[in-house]
Design an enzyme around this catalytic site. Sequence first.
Site, PDB file in Angstrom:
ATOM      1  CG  ASN A  37      -0.443  -0.176   2.519  1.00  0.00           C
ATOM      2  OD1 ASN A  37       0.566  -0.838   2.702  1.00  0.00           O
ATOM      3  ND2 ASN A  37      -1.094   0.414   3.507  1.00  0.00           N
TER       4      ASN A  37
ATOM      5  CD  GLU B 114      -5.563  -5.777  -1.105  1.00  0.00           C
ATOM      6  OE1 GLU B 114      -4.944  -4.705  -0.970  1.00  0.00           O
ATOM      7  OE2 GLU B 114      -6.369  -6.210  -0.263  1.00  0.00           O
TER       8      GLU B 114
ATOM      9  CB  CYS C 186     -11.092  -2.155   0.516  1.00  0.00           C
ATOM     10  SG  CYS C 186     -10.436  -1.529  -1.038  1.00  0.00           S
TER      11      CYS C 186
ATOM     12  CB  CYS D 204      -5.435  -1.220  -1.480  1.00  0.00           C
ATOM     13  SG  CYS D 204      -6.739  -0.447  -0.532  1.00  0.00           S
TER      14      CYS D 204
ATOM     15  CD  GLU E 180      -1.469   4.794   4.535  1.00  0.00           C
ATOM     16  OE1 GLU E 180      -0.969   5.623   5.307  1.00  0.00           O
ATOM     17  OE2 GLU E 180      -2.191   3.848   4.916  1.00  0.00           O
TER      18      GLU E 180
HETATM   19  N1  THU Z   1      -5.258  -1.426   2.692  1.00  0.00           N
HETATM   20  C1  THU Z   1      -4.714  -2.256   1.754  1.00  0.00           C
HETATM   21  O1  THU Z   1      -3.642  -1.987   1.196  1.00  0.00           O
HETATM   22  N2  THU Z   1      -5.401  -3.393   1.459  1.00  0.00           N
HETATM   23  C2  THU Z   1      -6.545  -3.799   2.061  1.00  0.00           C
HETATM   24  O2  THU Z   1      -7.061  -4.843   1.733  1.00  0.00           O
HETATM   25  C3  THU Z   1      -7.147  -2.968   3.105  1.00  0.00           C
HETATM   26  C4  THU Z   1      -6.512  -1.664   3.373  1.00  0.00           C
HETATM   27  C5  THU Z   1      -4.502  -0.216   3.054  1.00  0.00           C
HETATM   28  C6  THU Z   1      -5.115   1.080   2.641  1.00  0.00           C
HETATM   29  C7  THU Z   1      -4.501   2.027   3.641  1.00  0.00           C
HETATM   30  O3  THU Z   1      -3.203   2.402   3.181  1.00  0.00           O
HETATM   31  C8  THU Z   1      -4.334   1.188   4.890  1.00  0.00           C
HETATM   32  O4  THU Z   1      -4.374  -0.160   4.459  1.00  0.00           O
HETATM   33  C9  THU Z   1      -5.388   1.414   5.950  1.00  0.00           C
HETATM   34  O5  THU Z   1      -6.663   1.305   5.423  1.00  0.00           O
END
Ligand code: THU
Length: 160
Positions: A61, A74, A111, A72, A63
Site C-alpha cells: 500500500n 492489491e 476492500c 491499496c 499512502e
Molecule cells: N489497505 C490495503 O492496502 N489493502 C486492504 O485490503 C485494506 C486496506 C490499506 C489502505 C490504507 O493504506 C491502509 O491499508 C489502511 O486502510
Amino acid sequence: MQNKTIETKISIYKFNELNSDQQVLINKAKEQVLNAYAPYSGFDVGAAILLDNGEIVTGSNQENSAYPSGLCAERVAMFYANSQYPNVSVKSIAIAAYTNGKFLPEPITPCGSCRQVLLETEMRFKKNIEILLYGTKKIFKIENAVQLLPLCFEKKSLQM
Ligand code: THU
C-alpha cells in the site's frame, strides 16, 4: 415474494497445509509489507500475485498526504501485473497485513474497490483468481473474486 441467499465458500488452512506455490506466494506478500508506505495509518499491507506464466508480481500500500490519492497493496500489484503482462492471466493473489509490530492474527480481506479490480481481471481473462488471505492464526482460501463480490457490476452490466 421470493428470497435468494448467496453463500461465500471460505476454506480455512494452517500454513503447513498449503501447497508450496501457495506458501511461496504468502511469504512474498509478507515480505512486501516492508515496502509499504503507510505513515498515516501505520497499517502495512503486502500483496503477491502469481501469474499463469509463473512470474510473481508484488505490491504494497502507498499512502498520500491527500488521503484518497493513496492505493491499496492489491491494486498496486494488480495494476502493475496487468500493465507489465497485459496478455497473461492471474492465477492467485496473497495478501498480508502488519501493524503495531506484528502480522494480524486474523486474515485481512480486500476492500470493496480492490474486490472490483480483482473481479475485472478475473472476468477479462475468464480465469478464476484464487485468493489467499493471511493471518497468523489461520489462512482463508477463496476460490475466485466473484465469491468476494456477489451481485457484482461487470462489463456485461454495461450491455456492450
Ligand atoms: N489497505 C490495503 O492496502 N489493502 C486492504 O485490503 C485494506 C486496506 C490499506 C489502505 C490504507 O493504506 C491502509 O491499508 C489502511 O486502510
